[in-house]
Design a protein around this motif. Structure first.
Motif, PDB file in Angstrom:
ATOM      1  N   ASP A  31       0.844  -1.197   0.000  1.00  0.00           N
ATOM      2  CA  ASP A  31       0.000   0.000   0.000  1.00  0.00           C
ATOM      3  C   ASP A  31       0.877   1.244   0.000  1.00  0.00           C
ATOM      4  O   ASP A  31       1.282   1.732   1.055  1.00  0.00           O
ATOM      5  CB  ASP A  31      -0.928   0.012   1.214  1.00  0.00           C
ATOM      6  N   THR A  34       6.084  12.765  -5.894  1.00  0.00           N
ATOM      7  CA  THR A  34       4.651  12.921  -5.628  1.00  0.00           C
ATOM      8  C   THR A  34       4.271  14.104  -4.742  1.00  0.00           C
ATOM      9  O   THR A  34       3.102  14.295  -4.451  1.00  0.00           O
ATOM     10  CB  THR A  34       4.090  11.637  -5.004  1.00  0.00           C
ATOM     11  N   THR A  75       1.787   9.130   3.338  1.00  0.00           N
ATOM     12  CA  THR A  75       1.284   9.279   1.972  1.00  0.00           C
ATOM     13  C   THR A  75      -0.237   9.131   1.877  1.00  0.00           C
ATOM     14  O   THR A  75      -0.813   9.451   0.838  1.00  0.00           O
ATOM     15  CB  THR A  75       1.958   8.265   1.031  1.00  0.00           C
ATOM     16  N   LYS A  76      -0.886   8.693   2.944  1.00  0.00           N
ATOM     17  CA  LYS A  76      -2.351   8.661   2.931  1.00  0.00           C
ATOM     18  C   LYS A  76      -2.938  10.066   2.853  1.00  0.00           C
ATOM     19  O   LYS A  76      -4.120  10.241   2.535  1.00  0.00           O
ATOM     20  CB  LYS A  76      -2.893   7.920   4.151  1.00  0.00           C
ATOM     21  N   LEU A  91      -1.865  12.393   0.743  1.00  0.00           N
ATOM     22  CA  LEU A  91      -1.716  12.969  -0.595  1.00  0.00           C
ATOM     23  C   LEU A  91      -3.054  13.537  -1.068  1.00  0.00           C
ATOM     24  O   LEU A  91      -4.091  12.881  -0.978  1.00  0.00           O
ATOM     25  CB  LEU A  91      -1.243  11.908  -1.584  1.00  0.00           C
ATOM     26  N   HIS A 106       0.024   4.107  -0.392  1.00  0.00           N
ATOM     27  CA  HIS A 106      -0.731   5.224   0.176  1.00  0.00           C
ATOM     28  C   HIS A 106      -0.855   5.122   1.690  1.00  0.00           C
ATOM     29  O   HIS A 106      -1.747   5.708   2.295  1.00  0.00           O
ATOM     30  CB  HIS A 106      -2.107   5.312  -0.490  1.00  0.00           C
ATOM     31  N   ASN A 107       0.073   4.392   2.291  1.00  0.00           N
ATOM     32  CA  ASN A 107       0.151   4.340   3.752  1.00  0.00           C
ATOM     33  C   ASN A 107       1.605   4.164   4.176  1.00  0.00           C
ATOM     34  O   ASN A 107       1.968   3.216   4.851  1.00  0.00           O
ATOM     35  CB  ASN A 107      -0.721   3.217   4.311  1.00  0.00           C
ATOM     36  N   ASN A 121      -3.734  11.139  -5.367  1.00  0.00           N
ATOM     37  CA  ASN A 121      -2.998   9.901  -5.137  1.00  0.00           C
ATOM     38  C   ASN A 121      -2.258   9.461  -6.402  1.00  0.00           C
ATOM     39  O   ASN A 121      -2.341  10.096  -7.462  1.00  0.00           O
ATOM     40  CB  ASN A 121      -3.912   8.812  -4.587  1.00  0.00           C
TER      41      ASN A 121
END
Length: 305
Positions: free
Chosen positions: A216, A264, A236-237, A239, A218-219, A242
Protein backbone atom coordinates in the motif's frame (compact mmCIF):
# COMPACT_ATOMS: atom_id res chain seq x y z
CA UNK A 1 13.19 -6.66 -4.45
CA UNK A 2 15.56 -3.82 -3.51
CA UNK A 3 17.45 -2.72 -6.63
CA UNK A 4 20.45 -0.40 -6.77
CA UNK A 5 23.01 0.99 -9.16
CA UNK A 6 26.43 0.69 -7.56
CA UNK A 7 30.15 0.70 -8.19
CA UNK A 8 33.14 -0.57 -6.26
CA UNK A 9 35.71 2.09 -7.19
CA UNK A 10 35.51 5.72 -8.23
CA UNK A 11 36.70 4.80 -11.72
CA UNK A 12 34.38 1.86 -12.33
CA UNK A 13 31.11 1.96 -14.24
CA UNK A 14 27.80 1.73 -12.44
CA UNK A 15 26.38 -1.80 -12.22
CA UNK A 16 22.91 -3.13 -11.49
CA UNK A 17 22.60 -4.87 -8.14
CA UNK A 18 20.15 -6.41 -5.69
CA UNK A 19 20.48 -5.67 -1.99
CA UNK A 20 19.85 -8.96 -0.17
CA UNK A 21 20.98 -10.23 3.21
CA UNK A 22 23.49 -7.43 3.78
CA UNK A 23 25.05 -7.95 0.35
CA UNK A 24 24.89 -6.28 -3.03
CA UNK A 25 24.49 -9.05 -5.61
CA UNK A 26 25.63 -8.18 -9.12
CA UNK A 27 22.76 -8.89 -11.51
CA UNK A 28 24.84 -9.60 -14.63
CA UNK A 29 27.17 -11.93 -12.73
CA UNK A 30 24.22 -13.67 -11.10
CA UNK A 31 22.82 -14.36 -14.55
CA UNK A 32 26.13 -15.80 -15.73
CA UNK A 33 26.04 -18.45 -13.01
CA UNK A 34 22.52 -19.56 -13.95
CA UNK A 35 22.90 -19.39 -17.72
CA UNK A 36 20.55 -16.41 -17.96
CA UNK A 37 21.40 -13.12 -19.65
CA UNK A 38 20.27 -10.39 -17.30
CA UNK A 39 20.30 -6.66 -18.10
CA UNK A 40 23.25 -4.48 -17.17
CA UNK A 41 21.38 -1.32 -16.13
CA UNK A 42 18.27 -0.34 -14.21
CA UNK A 43 16.64 1.12 -17.32
CA UNK A 44 17.31 -2.09 -19.26
CA UNK A 45 15.69 -4.12 -16.47
CA UNK A 46 12.63 -1.86 -16.38
CA UNK A 47 12.35 -2.08 -20.18
CA UNK A 48 12.27 -5.89 -20.06
CA UNK A 49 9.20 -5.88 -17.85
CA UNK A 50 7.73 -8.30 -15.28
CA UNK A 51 9.17 -11.44 -16.90
CA UNK A 52 12.72 -10.19 -16.30
CA UNK A 53 11.94 -9.42 -12.68
CA UNK A 54 10.42 -12.87 -12.18
CA UNK A 55 13.47 -14.55 -13.74
CA UNK A 56 15.75 -12.49 -11.53
CA UNK A 57 13.79 -13.50 -8.45
CA UNK A 58 14.06 -17.19 -9.40
CA UNK A 59 17.81 -16.91 -9.94
CA UNK A 60 18.23 -15.19 -6.59
CA UNK A 61 16.38 -18.00 -4.81
CA UNK A 62 18.20 -20.76 -6.70
CA UNK A 63 21.66 -19.44 -5.86
CA UNK A 64 21.02 -18.16 -2.33
CA UNK A 65 23.78 -19.54 -0.10
CA UNK A 66 25.76 -21.08 -2.95
CA UNK A 67 26.97 -18.16 -4.99
CA UNK A 68 30.23 -18.21 -6.88
CA UNK A 69 32.99 -15.86 -5.66
CA UNK A 70 32.79 -12.30 -6.95
CA UNK A 71 29.03 -12.19 -7.41
CA UNK A 72 28.28 -10.33 -4.18
CA UNK A 73 29.99 -7.74 -1.95
CA UNK A 74 29.01 -6.40 1.47
CA UNK A 75 26.73 -3.38 1.22
CA UNK A 76 29.26 -1.23 3.07
CA UNK A 77 31.87 -1.93 0.37
CA UNK A 78 29.63 -0.67 -2.45
CA UNK A 79 29.23 2.96 -3.47
CA UNK A 80 25.58 3.60 -4.32
CA UNK A 81 24.80 5.76 -7.31
CA UNK A 82 21.35 7.16 -7.99
CA UNK A 83 19.18 4.13 -8.90
CA UNK A 84 18.71 5.62 -12.38
CA UNK A 85 21.76 7.88 -12.73
CA UNK A 86 20.48 9.55 -15.91
CA UNK A 87 16.76 9.12 -16.63
CA UNK A 88 15.54 9.47 -20.20
CA UNK A 89 13.33 12.44 -19.38
CA UNK A 90 13.06 15.14 -16.76
CA UNK A 91 11.62 14.14 -13.41
CA UNK A 92 7.92 15.01 -13.08
CA UNK A 93 7.48 17.04 -9.90
CA UNK A 94 4.13 17.56 -8.19
CA UNK A 95 3.58 20.75 -6.23
CA UNK A 96 1.13 21.47 -3.42
CA UNK A 97 0.01 17.85 -3.00
CA UNK A 98 -0.50 17.75 0.79
CA UNK A 99 -3.23 19.94 2.31
CA UNK A 100 -1.07 21.34 5.13
CA UNK A 101 1.72 22.18 2.68
CA UNK A 102 -0.78 24.14 0.58
CA UNK A 103 -1.61 26.18 3.69
CA UNK A 104 2.01 26.85 4.71
CA UNK A 105 2.96 27.78 1.13
CA UNK A 106 0.08 30.27 0.95
CA UNK A 107 1.34 31.93 4.14
CA UNK A 108 4.93 32.40 3.02
CA UNK A 109 5.14 31.94 -0.77
CA UNK A 110 3.15 33.40 -3.65
CA UNK A 111 0.78 30.43 -3.96
CA UNK A 112 -3.00 30.27 -3.59
CA UNK A 113 -4.60 29.29 -0.30
CA UNK A 114 -7.17 27.28 -2.28
CA UNK A 115 -6.56 23.57 -2.83
CA UNK A 116 -5.57 22.75 -6.43
CA UNK A 117 -8.35 21.23 -8.50
CA UNK A 118 -5.83 19.41 -10.69
CA UNK A 119 -2.27 18.25 -9.99
CA UNK A 120 0.35 21.00 -10.19
CA UNK A 121 3.03 19.52 -12.44
CA UNK A 122 6.55 20.89 -12.95
CA UNK A 123 9.89 19.47 -14.08
CA UNK A 124 13.38 18.81 -12.72
CA UNK A 125 16.16 18.21 -15.30
CA UNK A 126 18.06 14.94 -15.25
CA UNK A 127 21.25 16.90 -14.48
CA UNK A 128 19.79 17.78 -11.07
CA UNK A 129 20.06 14.15 -9.87
CA UNK A 130 22.64 13.17 -7.25
CA UNK A 131 23.06 9.96 -5.26
CA UNK A 132 22.87 9.13 -1.59
CA UNK A 133 25.92 10.70 0.08
CA UNK A 134 26.67 13.17 -2.69
CA UNK A 135 26.66 16.90 -1.88
CA UNK A 136 23.81 19.34 -2.34
CA UNK A 137 25.48 22.44 -3.76
CA UNK A 138 24.97 25.78 -1.99
CA UNK A 139 26.00 28.76 -4.10
CA UNK A 140 25.49 31.90 -2.03
CA UNK A 141 25.62 34.02 -5.18
CA UNK A 142 22.54 32.17 -6.43
CA UNK A 143 20.41 31.61 -3.33
CA UNK A 144 19.98 32.54 0.31
CA UNK A 145 16.82 30.42 0.60
CA UNK A 146 17.80 26.80 -0.12
CA UNK A 147 14.98 24.55 1.09
CA UNK A 148 14.21 20.83 1.56
CA UNK A 149 11.25 18.64 0.52
CA UNK A 150 11.06 14.89 1.23
CA UNK A 151 8.95 13.00 -1.32
CA UNK A 152 7.92 9.50 -2.34
CA UNK A 153 9.14 8.80 -5.88
CA UNK A 154 7.16 6.57 -8.25
CA UNK A 155 9.04 4.81 -11.07
CA UNK A 156 7.01 3.93 -14.16
CA UNK A 157 7.35 0.37 -15.47
CA UNK A 158 5.49 0.42 -18.78
CA UNK A 159 4.32 3.02 -21.25
CA UNK A 160 1.24 4.94 -20.18
CA UNK A 161 -0.70 7.08 -22.65
CA UNK A 162 -4.17 8.34 -21.65
CA UNK A 163 -4.38 5.76 -18.87
CA UNK A 164 -7.54 5.43 -16.78
CA UNK A 165 -7.26 5.90 -13.03
CA UNK A 166 -8.39 2.31 -12.40
CA UNK A 167 -5.58 0.94 -14.62
CA UNK A 168 -2.79 3.23 -13.47
CA UNK A 169 -1.15 1.15 -10.74
CA UNK A 170 -0.32 -1.64 -13.20
CA UNK A 171 2.13 0.83 -14.78
CA UNK A 172 4.22 1.25 -11.60
CA UNK A 173 7.60 -0.51 -11.44
CA UNK A 174 8.59 0.59 -7.97
CA UNK A 175 9.28 3.35 -5.45
CA UNK A 176 12.17 5.40 -4.14
CA UNK A 177 12.97 8.58 -2.17
CA UNK A 178 13.58 12.09 -3.53
CA UNK A 179 14.56 15.35 -1.87
CA UNK A 180 13.01 18.06 -4.04
CA UNK A 181 15.61 20.73 -3.19
CA UNK A 182 14.26 24.20 -3.94
CA UNK A 183 15.86 27.65 -4.07
CA UNK A 184 12.84 29.68 -3.00
CA UNK A 185 14.36 32.97 -4.14
CA UNK A 186 14.94 31.62 -7.67
CA UNK A 187 11.32 31.37 -8.75
CA UNK A 188 10.62 33.40 -11.87
CA UNK A 189 7.15 34.81 -12.53
CA UNK A 190 5.53 31.71 -11.09
CA UNK A 191 7.83 29.30 -12.97
CA UNK A 192 9.61 26.76 -10.75
CA UNK A 193 12.07 24.90 -12.98
CA UNK A 194 15.05 27.15 -12.23
CA UNK A 195 14.22 27.15 -8.52
CA UNK A 196 14.01 23.35 -8.43
CA UNK A 197 16.16 22.21 -11.34
CA UNK A 198 19.69 23.40 -10.62
CA UNK A 199 22.57 20.94 -10.42
CA UNK A 200 22.35 18.69 -7.32
CA UNK A 201 18.76 19.72 -6.54
CA UNK A 202 17.39 16.17 -6.86
CA UNK A 203 18.93 13.72 -4.38
CA UNK A 204 17.45 10.35 -5.37
CA UNK A 205 17.77 6.85 -3.88
CA UNK A 206 19.36 4.95 -2.36
CA UNK A 207 17.34 2.12 -3.97
CA UNK A 208 14.24 1.31 -5.96
CA UNK A 209 11.94 -1.09 -4.13
CA UNK A 210 9.74 -2.99 -6.57
CA UNK A 211 5.99 -2.49 -6.39
CA UNK A 212 5.29 -6.02 -5.15
CA UNK A 213 7.21 -5.22 -1.94
CA UNK A 214 5.00 -2.19 -1.15
CA UNK A 215 1.43 -3.46 -0.70
CA UNK A 216 0.00 0.00 0.00
CA UNK A 217 2.01 3.00 -1.23
CA UNK A 218 -0.73 5.22 0.18
CA UNK A 219 0.15 4.34 3.75
CA UNK A 220 3.86 5.10 4.04
CA UNK A 221 5.40 7.35 6.67
CA UNK A 222 7.85 9.87 5.25
CA UNK A 223 10.11 12.20 7.21
CA UNK A 224 13.07 14.57 6.94
CA UNK A 225 15.79 15.57 9.42
CA UNK A 226 18.24 18.45 9.28
CA UNK A 227 21.35 17.79 11.39
CA UNK A 228 19.42 15.09 13.26
CA UNK A 229 16.44 17.33 14.08
CA UNK A 230 13.15 16.26 12.54
CA UNK A 231 11.57 18.88 10.28
CA UNK A 232 8.94 16.89 8.34
CA UNK A 233 6.82 13.86 9.18
CA UNK A 234 3.64 12.74 7.49
CA UNK A 235 2.08 9.82 5.64
CA UNK A 236 1.28 9.28 1.97
CA UNK A 237 -2.35 8.66 2.93
CA UNK A 238 -2.57 12.46 3.09
CA UNK A 239 -1.72 12.97 -0.60
CA UNK A 240 -4.24 15.34 -2.14
CA UNK A 241 -3.93 13.57 -5.51
CA UNK A 242 -3.00 9.90 -5.14
CA UNK A 243 -0.67 7.93 -7.39
CA UNK A 244 -3.31 6.61 -9.85
CA UNK A 245 -4.68 10.14 -10.24
CA UNK A 246 -1.20 11.54 -10.94
CA UNK A 247 -0.45 8.86 -13.54
CA UNK A 248 -3.81 9.36 -15.24
CA UNK A 249 -3.45 13.15 -15.23
CA UNK A 250 0.10 13.30 -16.62
CA UNK A 251 -0.52 10.58 -19.20
CA UNK A 252 -3.60 12.41 -20.47
CA UNK A 253 -1.26 14.70 -22.41
CA UNK A 254 2.32 13.45 -21.89
CA UNK A 255 3.16 9.80 -22.43
CA UNK A 256 4.88 8.21 -19.47
CA UNK A 257 7.61 5.77 -20.48
CA UNK A 258 9.51 3.00 -18.68
CA UNK A 259 11.91 4.54 -16.18
CA UNK A 260 10.08 7.86 -15.89
CA UNK A 261 9.98 9.25 -12.36
CA UNK A 262 7.18 11.09 -10.57
CA UNK A 263 8.05 12.92 -7.34
CA UNK A 264 4.65 12.92 -5.63
CA UNK A 265 4.92 16.08 -3.51
CA UNK A 266 6.02 17.04 -0.02
CA UNK A 267 4.14 17.43 3.26
CA UNK A 268 4.25 20.41 5.61
CA UNK A 269 7.43 21.34 7.42
CA UNK A 270 9.55 22.87 4.68
CA UNK A 271 11.93 25.65 5.68
CA UNK A 272 9.93 28.37 3.93
CA UNK A 273 6.85 27.51 5.98
CA UNK A 274 8.52 27.61 9.39
CA UNK A 275 8.45 30.56 11.83
CA UNK A 276 11.10 31.81 11.66
CA UNK A 277 11.99 30.51 8.25
CA UNK A 278 14.90 28.04 8.04
CA UNK A 279 17.21 27.22 5.16
CA UNK A 280 19.96 24.76 4.30
CA UNK A 281 23.54 26.01 4.67
CA UNK A 282 26.99 24.53 4.03
CA UNK A 283 27.80 22.03 6.76
CA UNK A 284 24.22 20.81 7.17
CA UNK A 285 23.32 17.14 6.66
CA UNK A 286 19.86 16.32 5.34
CA UNK A 287 18.26 12.90 5.84
CA UNK A 288 15.08 11.89 4.00
CA UNK A 289 13.27 8.65 4.73
CA UNK A 290 10.26 6.71 3.50
CA UNK A 291 9.28 3.63 5.53
CA UNK A 292 9.93 0.38 3.69
CA UNK A 293 12.14 2.08 1.10
CA UNK A 294 15.15 3.62 2.78
CA UNK A 295 17.01 6.71 3.94
CA UNK A 296 18.73 9.26 1.72
CA UNK A 297 21.53 11.33 3.34
CA UNK A 298 23.22 14.30 1.69
CA UNK A 299 25.59 16.95 3.03
CA UNK A 300 25.25 20.58 1.95
CA UNK A 301 28.49 22.06 0.60
CA UNK A 302 29.62 25.49 -0.49
CA UNK A 303 30.42 26.12 -4.15
CA UNK A 304 31.29 29.33 -5.99
CA UNK A 305 32.64 32.48 -4.45
Amino acid sequence: MRLVTYRLTAASEGRLGIVHGGLVIDVEKLGATTGTRFPATMLDLIDQGPDALAALDRALKETDGKRAPGIAVPVENARMLAPIPRPRKNIFGIGLNYVEHVAESARTLDTSKDLPTKPVVFSKPTTSIIADGEPIQHNAAMTQQLDWEVELAVIIGKRATRIRVEDAMSHVFGYSVINDVSARDNRRAGQWIFSKGQDSYCPFGPAIVTADEIPDPHNLTLWLKKNGEEKQRSNTKHLLFNIPTLIADISSGISLEPGDIIATGTPAGVGAGRDPQEWMWPGDVIECGVDGIGVLRNPVVKIGE
